[in-house]
Design a protein around this motif. Structure first.
Motif, PDB file in Angstrom:
ATOM      1  N   LYS A 115       0.780  -1.246   0.000  1.00  0.00           N
ATOM      2  CA  LYS A 115       0.000   0.000   0.000  1.00  0.00           C
ATOM      3  C   LYS A 115       0.806   1.288   0.000  1.00  0.00           C
ATOM      4  O   LYS A 115       0.300   2.334  -0.385  1.00  0.00           O
ATOM      5  CB  LYS A 115      -0.947   0.008   1.210  1.00  0.00           C
ATOM      6  CG  LYS A 115      -2.004  -1.058   1.120  1.00  0.00           C
ATOM      7  CD  LYS A 115      -3.007  -0.888   2.230  1.00  0.00           C
ATOM      8  CE  LYS A 115      -4.088  -1.925   2.187  1.00  0.00           C
ATOM      9  NZ  LYS A 115      -4.866  -1.964   3.426  1.00  0.00           N
ATOM     10  N   LEU A 116       2.031   1.230   0.509  1.00  0.00           N
ATOM     11  CA  LEU A 116       2.811   2.468   0.608  1.00  0.00           C
ATOM     12  C   LEU A 116       3.765   2.548  -0.582  1.00  0.00           C
ATOM     13  O   LEU A 116       4.650   1.721  -0.733  1.00  0.00           O
ATOM     14  CB  LEU A 116       3.596   2.480   1.929  1.00  0.00           C
ATOM     15  CG  LEU A 116       4.401   3.737   2.198  1.00  0.00           C
ATOM     16  CD1 LEU A 116       3.489   4.940   2.441  1.00  0.00           C
ATOM     17  CD2 LEU A 116       5.319   3.551   3.402  1.00  0.00           C
ATOM     18  N   GLY A 152       1.665  15.082   1.744  1.00  0.00           N
ATOM     19  CA  GLY A 152       1.051  14.028   0.929  1.00  0.00           C
ATOM     20  C   GLY A 152       1.964  12.880   0.558  1.00  0.00           C
ATOM     21  O   GLY A 152       1.713  12.164  -0.413  1.00  0.00           O
ATOM     22  N   THR A 153       3.020  12.665   1.339  1.00  0.00           N
ATOM     23  CA  THR A 153       3.943  11.578   0.987  1.00  0.00           C
ATOM     24  C   THR A 153       3.653  10.282   1.761  1.00  0.00           C
ATOM     25  O   THR A 153       4.307   9.270   1.555  1.00  0.00           O
ATOM     26  CB  THR A 153       5.413  12.008   1.222  1.00  0.00           C
ATOM     27  OG1 THR A 153       5.519  12.572   2.539  1.00  0.00           O
ATOM     28  CG2 THR A 153       5.846  13.034   0.195  1.00  0.00           C
ATOM     29  N   GLY A 154       2.692  10.342   2.696  1.00  0.00           N
ATOM     30  CA  GLY A 154       2.253   9.114   3.353  1.00  0.00           C
ATOM     31  C   GLY A 154       2.503   9.018   4.854  1.00  0.00           C
ATOM     32  O   GLY A 154       2.324   7.941   5.437  1.00  0.00           O
ATOM     33  N   ASN A 156       0.821  10.369   7.535  1.00  0.00           N
ATOM     34  CA  ASN A 156      -0.408  10.024   8.267  1.00  0.00           C
ATOM     35  C   ASN A 156      -0.920   8.644   7.873  1.00  0.00           C
ATOM     36  O   ASN A 156      -1.430   7.897   8.698  1.00  0.00           O
ATOM     37  CB  ASN A 156      -1.497  11.073   7.988  1.00  0.00           C
ATOM     38  CG  ASN A 156      -1.396  12.249   8.938  1.00  0.00           C
ATOM     39  OD1 ASN A 156      -1.736  12.128  10.109  1.00  0.00           O
ATOM     40  ND2 ASN A 156      -0.892  13.368   8.449  1.00  0.00           N
ATOM     41  N   PHE A 157      -0.775   8.350   6.590  1.00  0.00           N
ATOM     42  CA  PHE A 157      -1.224   7.074   6.051  1.00  0.00           C
ATOM     43  C   PHE A 157      -0.508   5.907   6.757  1.00  0.00           C
ATOM     44  O   PHE A 157      -1.133   4.950   7.210  1.00  0.00           O
ATOM     45  CB  PHE A 157      -0.925   7.089   4.542  1.00  0.00           C
ATOM     46  CG  PHE A 157      -1.425   5.919   3.770  1.00  0.00           C
ATOM     47  CD1 PHE A 157      -2.754   5.551   3.817  1.00  0.00           C
ATOM     48  CD2 PHE A 157      -0.565   5.192   2.953  1.00  0.00           C
ATOM     49  CE1 PHE A 157      -3.220   4.469   3.084  1.00  0.00           C
ATOM     50  CE2 PHE A 157      -1.016   4.115   2.216  1.00  0.00           C
ATOM     51  CZ  PHE A 157      -2.342   3.752   2.286  1.00  0.00           C
ATOM     52  N   ASP A 217       0.701  15.113  15.116  1.00  0.00           N
ATOM     53  CA  ASP A 217       0.740  15.581  13.726  1.00  0.00           C
ATOM     54  C   ASP A 217       1.079  17.075  13.711  1.00  0.00           C
ATOM     55  O   ASP A 217       0.829  17.769  14.704  1.00  0.00           O
ATOM     56  CB  ASP A 217      -0.627  15.312  13.066  1.00  0.00           C
ATOM     57  CG  ASP A 217      -0.566  15.480  11.555  1.00  0.00           C
ATOM     58  OD1 ASP A 217       0.552  15.532  10.999  1.00  0.00           O
ATOM     59  OD2 ASP A 217      -1.635  15.562  10.919  1.00  0.00           O
ATOM     60  N   ASN A 255       6.544  18.210   8.439  1.00  0.00           N
ATOM     61  CA  ASN A 255       7.031  18.568   7.104  1.00  0.00           C
ATOM     62  C   ASN A 255       8.472  19.085   7.191  1.00  0.00           C
ATOM     63  O   ASN A 255       9.141  19.227   6.175  1.00  0.00           O
ATOM     64  CB  ASN A 255       6.169  19.674   6.479  1.00  0.00           C
ATOM     65  CG  ASN A 255       4.770  19.187   6.136  1.00  0.00           C
ATOM     66  OD1 ASN A 255       3.799  19.898   6.324  1.00  0.00           O
ATOM     67  ND2 ASN A 255       4.659  17.985   5.629  1.00  0.00           N
ATOM     68  N   LEU A 319       7.153  12.260  -3.853  1.00  0.00           N
ATOM     69  CA  LEU A 319       6.588  11.264  -4.787  1.00  0.00           C
ATOM     70  C   LEU A 319       6.685  11.726  -6.244  1.00  0.00           C
ATOM     71  O   LEU A 319       6.484  12.900  -6.551  1.00  0.00           O
ATOM     72  CB  LEU A 319       5.129  10.977  -4.417  1.00  0.00           C
ATOM     73  CG  LEU A 319       4.918  10.344  -3.037  1.00  0.00           C
ATOM     74  CD1 LEU A 319       3.448  10.098  -2.757  1.00  0.00           C
ATOM     75  CD2 LEU A 319       5.710   9.028  -2.907  1.00  0.00           C
ATOM     76  N   CYS A 327      -1.170   5.851  -6.735  1.00  0.00           N
ATOM     77  CA  CYS A 327      -2.163   6.299  -5.749  1.00  0.00           C
ATOM     78  C   CYS A 327      -3.556   6.372  -6.385  1.00  0.00           C
ATOM     79  O   CYS A 327      -4.554   6.013  -5.758  1.00  0.00           O
ATOM     80  CB  CYS A 327      -1.799   7.684  -5.199  1.00  0.00           C
ATOM     81  SG  CYS A 327      -0.402   7.657  -4.073  1.00  0.00           S
ATOM     82  N   LYS A 367      -1.778  13.796  -2.061  1.00  0.00           N
ATOM     83  CA  LYS A 367      -2.797  14.324  -1.160  1.00  0.00           C
ATOM     84  C   LYS A 367      -4.135  14.676  -1.825  1.00  0.00           C
ATOM     85  O   LYS A 367      -5.177  14.442  -1.252  1.00  0.00           O
ATOM     86  CB  LYS A 367      -2.252  15.528  -0.410  1.00  0.00           C
ATOM     87  CG  LYS A 367      -2.899  15.676   0.933  1.00  0.00           C
ATOM     88  CD  LYS A 367      -2.110  16.532   1.847  1.00  0.00           C
ATOM     89  CE  LYS A 367      -2.750  16.476   3.229  1.00  0.00           C
ATOM     90  NZ  LYS A 367      -2.028  17.262   4.193  1.00  0.00           N
ATOM     91  N   GLN A 370      -7.617  11.905  -4.191  1.00  0.00           N
ATOM     92  CA  GLN A 370      -8.986  11.447  -3.931  1.00  0.00           C
ATOM     93  C   GLN A 370     -10.010  12.463  -4.409  1.00  0.00           C
ATOM     94  O   GLN A 370     -10.992  12.105  -5.072  1.00  0.00           O
ATOM     95  CB  GLN A 370      -9.181  11.173  -2.445  1.00  0.00           C
ATOM     96  CG  GLN A 370      -8.296  10.045  -1.984  1.00  0.00           C
ATOM     97  CD  GLN A 370      -8.372   9.791  -0.491  1.00  0.00           C
ATOM     98  OE1 GLN A 370      -9.120  10.435   0.236  1.00  0.00           O
ATOM     99  NE2 GLN A 370      -7.591   8.851  -0.028  1.00  0.00           N
TER     100      GLN A 370
END
Ligand SMILES: Nc1ncnc2c1ncn2[C@@H]1O[C@H](COP(=O)(O)OP(=O)(O)OP(=O)(O)O)[C@@H](O)[C@H]1O
Length: 376
Positions: A115-116, A152-154, A156-157, A217, A255, A319, A327, A367, A370
């Motif tokens: 997934k990553l 948006g690089t992952g 939190n994911f 975060d 960041n 990314l 993604c 990010k 979606q």
């Protein structure tokens, strides 16, 4: 103001030794009987739901040697069986803190690898750090990870995936706590209050569940000094005011250092070297020094770095176009849609890339994928 959220915990079974009369003739046989009964009862404990089998074994073992104690054995085993099914039942409906539950390292590895995207360093270090920590029955300090990278690089994911592997309800678990700087610590004038609240919150939650997970975060937006309030909890103390923090996990997301990571990734790219050849040693020292000297990192001149209390600085690489496409496909699959390569390309083409000359890295990572997909 936020308040301490209590949590239920599993309780340990207590089996008391029955009183044995001083009868020199019967003592040996009773001892033999009790030993066999104890073995059987241990089986009960191990079997949990199959406890009835253990109960019968216990009764038979005791009855063979000393029929008088059959009643006591039945009583003890029944109490234990009842207790186990109560705990079992309780944990089915309410969440239990399973401190000793081992980490399923292969499942975590599989999930990260599947997934990553584009984060070979983060995947490797997170797996190594968590496996080592969870396999250690007696850690000397809590595990502290600091995740750094562009938006948006992952980060939190990954935290979400890690949280789910530590406590099955993940971010919804009573034992996983997410702090967002701009939400929980917005005012610079209230640093002292935040420090007190943070200490109280962490103390309360670790007392309720030693393997609690705390995620911070937006560390780069945290006022300098706030995080130093938790320094005593992250240190090598056996206990602080009667509470041991050694099994807890702290994850910082930031960041800060994203520019340093990008520079090194870009140097590799310009030198024609593969992204996957970047090693942790190329980045970790630069990152820890950079974050320490950055006034806007949340860890500026922080005692946590000074005292080497952060176990791993984990870089998230910027990314590339191909990762953005991955993604988009992942999001389509998650929505149950068939993969349409035209849409994948269109969404990826809508993203903006930097540096201006080469346009290699997505400036928002994955990010906005979606929301962009909603338009197609
Ligand atoms: N490396 C990645 N692999 C797979 N999906 C990713 C990756 N990076 C981001 N995503 C997707 O993009 C979404 C947003 O990413 P995420 O919130 O993890 O970014 P972040 O690094 O925490 O950003 P920020 O620093 O702005 O908080 C994720 O929920 C995930 O769906």
């Amino acid at each position: 103001m936020w308040s301490f959220r209590g949590a239920g915990g599993a309780r340990g079974a207590e089996v008391t030794q029955p009183e044995v009369r001083s009868d020199p003739v019967g003592r040996a046989t009773r001892r033999g009987g009790w030993r066999a009964a104890k073995v059987a009862m241990r089986r009960v404990a191990r079997l949990g739901r199959g406890a009835v089998v253990g109960l019968l074994l216990a009764v038979h073992a005791v009855a063979a040697f000393e029929p008088i104690t059959v009643g006591i054995a039945i009583g003890a085993a029944t109490a234990l069986t009842g207790y186990l099914s109560y705990t079992d039942l309780y944990c089915r409906f309410a969440e239990c803190c399973r401190e000793k539950q081992p980490l399923n390292a292969s499942a975590l590895k599989l999930e990260l690898e599947e997934k990553l995207f584009g984060q070979h360093l983060a995947t490797e270090v997170i797996l190594k750090a968590l496996t080592g920590f969870k396999n250690n029955k007696n850690p000397k300090k809590p595990l502290t990870l600091s995740l750094h990278g562009w938006a948006g690089t992952g980060k939190n994911f990954v935290s979400q995936i890690v949280a789910e592997h530590l406590h099955s309800k993940g971010l919804r678990s009573n034992f996983v706590h997410l702090f967002v700087s701009t939400l929980h610590f917005p005012h610079e004038q209230q640093i002292k209050l935040y420090q007190d609240q943070l200490q109280g919150w962490i103390r309360g939650n670790v007392s309720a569940c030693a393997s609690s997970v705390f995620i911070f975060d937006e560390m780069d937006k945290l006022h300098p000094g706030v995080i130093d309030a938790i320094k005593p909890f992250l240190d090598y103390y056996e206990q602080v005011d009667g509470v041991s923090y050694r099994k807890a996990i702290f994850i910082f997301l930031s960041n800060a250092g994203g520019d340093l990571i990008t520079k090194i990734a870009l140097d590799f790219w310009r030198a024609g070297r593969k992204r996957e050849d970047i090693q942790l040693k190329d980045l970790e020292p630069v990152l820890s020094v950079g974050v320490f000297n950055n006034k806007h990192s949340g860890l500026w001149h922080s005692g946590l770095i000074d005292r080497n209390l952060i176990d791993y600085f984990i870089p998230f690489l910027p990314l590339e176009y191909r990762h953005v496409k991955m993604c988009v496909r992942a999001e389509m699959r998650a929505r149950g849609s068939a993969i349409d390569e035209d849409i994948v390309t269109r969404v990826a083409d809508e993203m903006t890339f930097f540096p201006k000359s080469e346009k290699i890295y997505s400036d928002k990572g994955c990010k906005t994928v979606q929301s962009r997909l909603d338009f197609h």
